[in-house]
Design an enzyme around this catalytic site. Structure first.
Site, PDB file in Angstrom:
ATOM      1  N   TYR A 149      -3.445 -20.734  -3.795  1.00  0.00           N
ATOM      2  CA  TYR A 149      -2.161 -20.094  -3.384  1.00  0.00           C
ATOM      3  C   TYR A 149      -0.840 -20.814  -3.929  1.00  0.00           C
ATOM      4  O   TYR A 149       0.105 -20.427  -4.305  1.00  0.00           O
ATOM      5  CB  TYR A 149      -2.180 -20.400  -1.703  1.00  0.00           C
ATOM      6  CG  TYR A 149      -2.871 -19.201  -0.987  1.00  0.00           C
ATOM      7  CD1 TYR A 149      -3.985 -19.442  -0.692  1.00  0.00           C
ATOM      8  CD2 TYR A 149      -2.079 -18.186  -0.832  1.00  0.00           C
ATOM      9  CE1 TYR A 149      -4.640 -18.277   0.086  1.00  0.00           C
ATOM     10  CE2 TYR A 149      -2.718 -17.157  -0.146  1.00  0.00           C
ATOM     11  CZ  TYR A 149      -4.005 -17.150   0.139  1.00  0.00           C
ATOM     12  OH  TYR A 149      -4.609 -16.001   0.767  1.00  0.00           O
TER      13      TYR A 149
ATOM     14  N   ARG B 243      -0.339 -18.933  -7.281  1.00  0.00           N
ATOM     15  CA  ARG B 243       0.334 -17.685  -6.648  1.00  0.00           C
ATOM     16  C   ARG B 243       1.921 -17.871  -6.774  1.00  0.00           C
ATOM     17  O   ARG B 243       2.651 -17.259  -7.080  1.00  0.00           O
ATOM     18  CB  ARG B 243      -0.159 -16.960  -5.672  1.00  0.00           C
ATOM     19  CG  ARG B 243      -1.498 -16.216  -5.965  1.00  0.00           C
ATOM     20  CD  ARG B 243      -1.916 -15.557  -4.677  1.00  0.00           C
ATOM     21  NE  ARG B 243      -1.033 -14.701  -3.985  1.00  0.00           N
ATOM     22  CZ  ARG B 243      -1.366 -14.114  -2.813  1.00  0.00           C
ATOM     23  NH1 ARG B 243      -2.618 -14.553  -2.145  1.00  0.00           N
ATOM     24  NH2 ARG B 243      -0.554 -13.384  -2.330  1.00  0.00           N
TER      25      ARG B 243
ATOM     26  N   HIS C 298       3.107 -11.014   7.218  1.00  0.00           N
ATOM     27  CA  HIS C 298       2.183 -11.765   6.978  1.00  0.00           C
ATOM     28  C   HIS C 298       2.600 -13.215   6.216  1.00  0.00           C
ATOM     29  O   HIS C 298       1.950 -14.060   5.466  1.00  0.00           O
ATOM     30  CB  HIS C 298       1.368 -11.128   5.733  1.00  0.00           C
ATOM     31  CG  HIS C 298       0.849  -9.808   6.392  1.00  0.00           C
ATOM     32  ND1 HIS C 298       0.235  -8.893   5.326  1.00  0.00           N
ATOM     33  CD2 HIS C 298       0.385  -9.405   7.419  1.00  0.00           C
ATOM     34  CE1 HIS C 298      -0.102  -7.953   6.056  1.00  0.00           C
ATOM     35  NE2 HIS C 298      -0.142  -8.238   7.269  1.00  0.00           N
TER      36      HIS C 298
HETATM   37  C1  BV8 Z   1      -5.752  -9.485  12.759  1.00  0.00           C
HETATM   38  C2  BV8 Z   1      -1.458 -12.628   3.194  1.00  0.00           C
HETATM   39  C3  BV8 Z   1      -6.144 -10.012  15.015  1.00  0.00           C
HETATM   40  C4  BV8 Z   1      -2.261 -13.482   2.585  1.00  0.00           C
HETATM   41  C5  BV8 Z   1      -2.370 -10.674   3.971  1.00  0.00           C
HETATM   42  C6  BV8 Z   1      -8.553  -2.250  12.312  1.00  0.00           C
HETATM   43  C7  BV8 Z   1      -9.119  -1.692  11.370  1.00  0.00           C
HETATM   44  C8  BV8 Z   1      -9.915  -2.269  10.650  1.00  0.00           C
HETATM   45  C9  BV8 Z   1      -9.717  -3.687  10.157  1.00  0.00           C
HETATM   46  C10 BV8 Z   1      -8.950  -4.353  10.991  1.00  0.00           C
HETATM   47  C11 BV8 Z   1      -8.313  -3.636  12.005  1.00  0.00           C
HETATM   48  N1  BV8 Z   1      -7.378  -4.927  12.397  1.00  0.00           N
HETATM   49  C12 BV8 Z   1      -7.715  -6.073  12.052  1.00  0.00           C
HETATM   50  C13 BV8 Z   1      -8.712  -5.554  11.203  1.00  0.00           C
HETATM   51  C14 BV8 Z   1      -9.050  -6.836  10.378  1.00  0.00           C
HETATM   52  C15 BV8 Z   1      -8.097  -6.967   9.049  1.00  0.00           C
HETATM   53  C16 BV8 Z   1      -7.812  -5.879   8.070  1.00  0.00           C
HETATM   54  O1  BV8 Z   1      -6.914  -5.123   8.308  1.00  0.00           O
HETATM   55  N2  BV8 Z   1      -8.862  -5.819   7.116  1.00  0.00           N
HETATM   56  C17 BV8 Z   1      -8.868  -4.942   6.174  1.00  0.00           C
HETATM   57  C18 BV8 Z   1      -9.393  -5.393   4.687  1.00  0.00           C
HETATM   58  C19 BV8 Z   1      -9.748  -3.666   6.487  1.00  0.00           C
HETATM   59  N3  BV8 Z   1      -6.712  -7.580   9.539  1.00  0.00           N
HETATM   60  C20 BV8 Z   1      -6.489  -8.655   9.826  1.00  0.00           C
HETATM   61  O2  BV8 Z   1      -7.369  -9.789   9.783  1.00  0.00           O
HETATM   62  C21 BV8 Z   1      -5.090  -9.249  10.386  1.00  0.00           C
HETATM   63  N4  BV8 Z   1      -5.215 -10.006  11.474  1.00  0.00           N
HETATM   64  O3  BV8 Z   1      -5.855  -8.302  12.804  1.00  0.00           O
HETATM   65  O4  BV8 Z   1      -5.887 -10.410  13.733  1.00  0.00           O
HETATM   66  C22 BV8 Z   1      -7.664 -10.174  14.644  1.00  0.00           C
HETATM   67  C23 BV8 Z   1      -8.060 -11.664  14.973  1.00  0.00           C
HETATM   68  C24 BV8 Z   1      -9.602 -11.787  15.028  1.00  0.00           C
HETATM   69  C25 BV8 Z   1     -10.330 -10.679  14.499  1.00  0.00           C
HETATM   70  C26 BV8 Z   1      -9.921  -9.573  14.134  1.00  0.00           C
HETATM   71  C27 BV8 Z   1      -8.615  -9.099  14.667  1.00  0.00           C
HETATM   72  C28 BV8 Z   1      -4.222 -10.099   9.268  1.00  0.00           C
HETATM   73  C29 BV8 Z   1      -3.987  -9.056   7.962  1.00  0.00           C
HETATM   74  C30 BV8 Z   1      -3.096  -9.905   7.313  1.00  0.00           C
HETATM   75  C31 BV8 Z   1      -4.037 -10.857   6.120  1.00  0.00           C
HETATM   76  N5  BV8 Z   1      -3.006 -11.501   4.978  1.00  0.00           N
HETATM   77  N6  BV8 Z   1      -1.594 -11.216   3.162  1.00  0.00           N
HETATM   78  C32 BV8 Z   1      -2.257 -13.232   0.958  1.00  0.00           C
HETATM   79  O5  BV8 Z   1      -1.283 -12.924   0.661  1.00  0.00           O
HETATM   80  O6  BV8 Z   1      -3.131 -13.938   0.381  1.00  0.00           O
HETATM   81  S1  BV8 Z   1      -2.884  -9.048   3.837  1.00  0.00           S
HETATM   82  C33 BV8 Z   1      -2.563  -8.835   2.046  1.00  0.00           C
HETATM   83  O7  BV8 Z   1      -3.250  -7.476   1.629  1.00  0.00           O
HETATM   84  C34 BV8 Z   1      -0.973  -8.101   1.984  1.00  0.00           C
HETATM   85  O8  BV8 Z   1      -0.078  -8.842   2.672  1.00  0.00           O
HETATM   86  C35 BV8 Z   1      -1.199  -6.849   2.358  1.00  0.00           C
HETATM   87  O9  BV8 Z   1      -1.101  -6.603   3.706  1.00  0.00           O
HETATM   88  C36 BV8 Z   1      -2.580  -6.269   1.999  1.00  0.00           C
HETATM   89  C37 BV8 Z   1      -2.403  -5.705   0.618  1.00  0.00           C
HETATM   90  O10 BV8 Z   1      -2.128  -4.511   0.704  1.00  0.00           O
HETATM   91  P1  BV8 Z   1      -0.927  -3.858  -0.156  1.00  0.00           P
HETATM   92  O11 BV8 Z   1       0.322  -5.065  -0.136  1.00  0.00           O
HETATM   93  O12 BV8 Z   1      -0.733  -2.510   0.165  1.00  0.00           O
HETATM   94  O13 BV8 Z   1      -1.426  -4.266  -1.586  1.00  0.00           O
HETATM   95  P2  BV8 Z   1      -2.628  -3.479  -2.552  1.00  0.00           P
HETATM   96  O14 BV8 Z   1      -2.792  -4.046  -3.560  1.00  0.00           O
HETATM   97  O15 BV8 Z   1      -3.515  -2.780  -1.338  1.00  0.00           O
HETATM   98  O16 BV8 Z   1      -1.874  -2.043  -2.863  1.00  0.00           O
HETATM   99  C38 BV8 Z   1      -0.657  -1.910  -3.482  1.00  0.00           C
HETATM  100  C39 BV8 Z   1      -0.176  -0.478  -3.719  1.00  0.00           C
HETATM  101  O17 BV8 Z   1       0.751  -0.324  -4.429  1.00  0.00           O
HETATM  102  C40 BV8 Z   1      -1.099   0.452  -4.043  1.00  0.00           C
HETATM  103  O18 BV8 Z   1      -1.407   1.756  -3.388  1.00  0.00           O
HETATM  104  C41 BV8 Z   1      -0.727   0.881  -5.410  1.00  0.00           C
HETATM  105  O19 BV8 Z   1      -0.990   2.164  -5.789  1.00  0.00           O
HETATM  106  C42 BV8 Z   1       0.866   0.807  -5.291  1.00  0.00           C
HETATM  107  N7  BV8 Z   1       1.745   0.433  -6.543  1.00  0.00           N
HETATM  108  C43 BV8 Z   1       1.075  -0.160  -7.531  1.00  0.00           C
HETATM  109  N8  BV8 Z   1       2.230  -0.364  -8.495  1.00  0.00           N
HETATM  110  C44 BV8 Z   1       3.514   0.340  -7.843  1.00  0.00           C
HETATM  111  C45 BV8 Z   1       2.842   0.818  -6.638  1.00  0.00           C
HETATM  112  N9  BV8 Z   1       3.767   1.422  -5.613  1.00  0.00           N
HETATM  113  C46 BV8 Z   1       4.972   1.472  -5.952  1.00  0.00           C
HETATM  114  N10 BV8 Z   1       5.502   1.048  -7.204  1.00  0.00           N
HETATM  115  C47 BV8 Z   1       4.760   0.564  -8.090  1.00  0.00           C
HETATM  116  N11 BV8 Z   1       5.274   0.008  -9.382  1.00  0.00           N
END
Ligand code: BV8
Ligand code: ZN
Length: 265
Positions: free
Chosen positions: A71, A74, A127
């Site tokens: 971290y 980053r 987040h």
């Molecule tokens: C929680 C901080 C209660 C850390 C982050 C429901 C369904 C399924 C799973 C779950 C659910 N509810 C909860 C879950 C579990 C989990 C989850 O969602 N898992 C996923 C993997 C399925 N969620 C959690 O754990 C959350 N907490 O629910 O607590 C709980 C408690 C106990 C047990 C159960 C539940 C906490 C989630 C937050 C985690 N922390 N970040 C760090 O930074 O290291 S998440 C982190 O990843 C980011 O903050 C962001 O949210 C995510 C990444 O997503 P994006 O930002 O969209 O980035 P990504 O790379 O994926 O995509 C980039 C996009 O940009 C692409 O589409 C690309 O095409 C596009 N792009 C590229 N270039 C450009 C562009 N767009 C425009 N212009 C460009 N130039």
């Protein structure tokens, strides 16, 4: 970028006459500032590291040195980065919309505070942020804008371990942030999803809530997401190129309704 396609012009017209705008951003909006996204197959963080090894409380408990070193790496990368025209366009839009007495809410999943560096205010950070570190024992928080930490894991004056003030997977989001985000999305008439793969919850759920609220939904992403089919407009492009176009056009629409006059139209 080819001549603004019809979606961009239509979305701009609706944005220009919207009264309550909510925007959700993800790592994609910071990509053009040089910050790797998470899921990019080649350059994304998760292409190099496993999420469970670094971004969970269990990983921190298991190996606090490795987690805090990553971290802080980053944090030092982000320190070299500047807002791009996508961030600036949203800050410009916020100022104009608020000046017009309308509502604007910016919700981000990003921990880089480039929105704030571009001039956006009252940003809802779902987040957390990489710029603040807190003690796991006494909860003391401090902003860290200096060079890389000398030793890992960093320790607090009370002797406790320090961690970045971000939300790890399996951890609850800050209740006040999520409540404020859900309230804004439930009442908005125009919603933008910018640079997010919409795979992480509960943040991604906000898009479905906006669709459910009957808002116009504009998605900006070079690639399709699981929500593209539900969006009113899903524009394939980079946010640093598309957002300035749409905001200029929208504020132009505002001008025709007797407000400020950009040169776009
Ligand atoms: C929680 C901080 C209660 C850390 C982050 C429901 C369904 C399924 C799973 C779950 C659910 N509810 C909860 C879950 C579990 C989990 C989850 O969602 N898992 C996923 C993997 C399925 N969620 C959690 O754990 C959350 N907490 O629910 O607590 C709980 C408690 C106990 C047990 C159960 C539940 C906490 C989630 C937050 C985690 N922390 N970040 C760090 O930074 O290291 S998440 C982190 O990843 C980011 O903050 C962001 O949210 C995510 C990444 O997503 P994006 O930002 O969209 O980035 P990504 O790379 O994926 O995509 C980039 C996009 O940009 C692409 O589409 C690309 O095409 C596009 N792009 C590229 N270039 C450009 C562009 N767009 C425009 N212009 C460009 N130039
Ligand atoms: Zn302490």
């Amino acid at each position: 970028m080819s001549a603004p396609d019809n979606d961009i012009i239509q979305a701009a017209q609706h944005l220009g006459s919207a009264k309550n705008i909510a925007v959700l951003t993800g790592a994609g909006i910071s990509a053009e500032s040089g910050i790797p996204t998470f899921r990019d197959a080649l350059t994304g963080w998760w292409s190099k590291y496993s999420l469970t090894d670094l971004a969970t409380p269990q990983a921190f408990a298991r190996d606090p040195e490795r987690v805090t070193r990553w971290y802080d790496e980053r944090r030092c990368i982000i320190a070299q980065c500047r807002p791009n025209p996508g961030h600036v366009a949203l800050a410009t839009l916020q100022r104009a919309i608020v000046e017009q007495g309308k509502r604007f809410t910016l919700i981000t999943q990003n921990v880089d505070r480039l929105h704030q560096a571009a001039g956006s205010t009252d940003v809802i950070e779902l987040h957390g942020t990489l710029w603040v570190w807190r003690c796991v024992d006494c909860d003391k928080e401090a902003e860290e804008r200096g060079p890389a930490f000398q030793s890992f894991p960093p320790h607090c004056t009370c002797g406790g371990l320090r961690r970045p003030d971000i939300v790890w997977f399996g951890e609850d989001l800050p209740a006040d942030a999520m409540d404020a985000a859900e309230r804004a999305v439930a009442s908005c008439d125009f919603f933008m999803s910018v640079g997010t793969s919409a795979e992480v919850y509960p943040a991604a759920g906000l898009i479905a809530q906006a669709v459910h609220a009957g808002a116009d939904v504009l998605e900006i992403n070079p690639t399709a997401t699981s929500f593209s089919s539900q969006a009113t407009w899903s524009v394939r492009g980079k946010s640093g190129e598309v957002l300035p176009l749409i905001v200029q056009a929208a504020l132009g629409v505002g001008a025709r309704n007797g407000r400020a006059c950009p040169r776009y139209m």
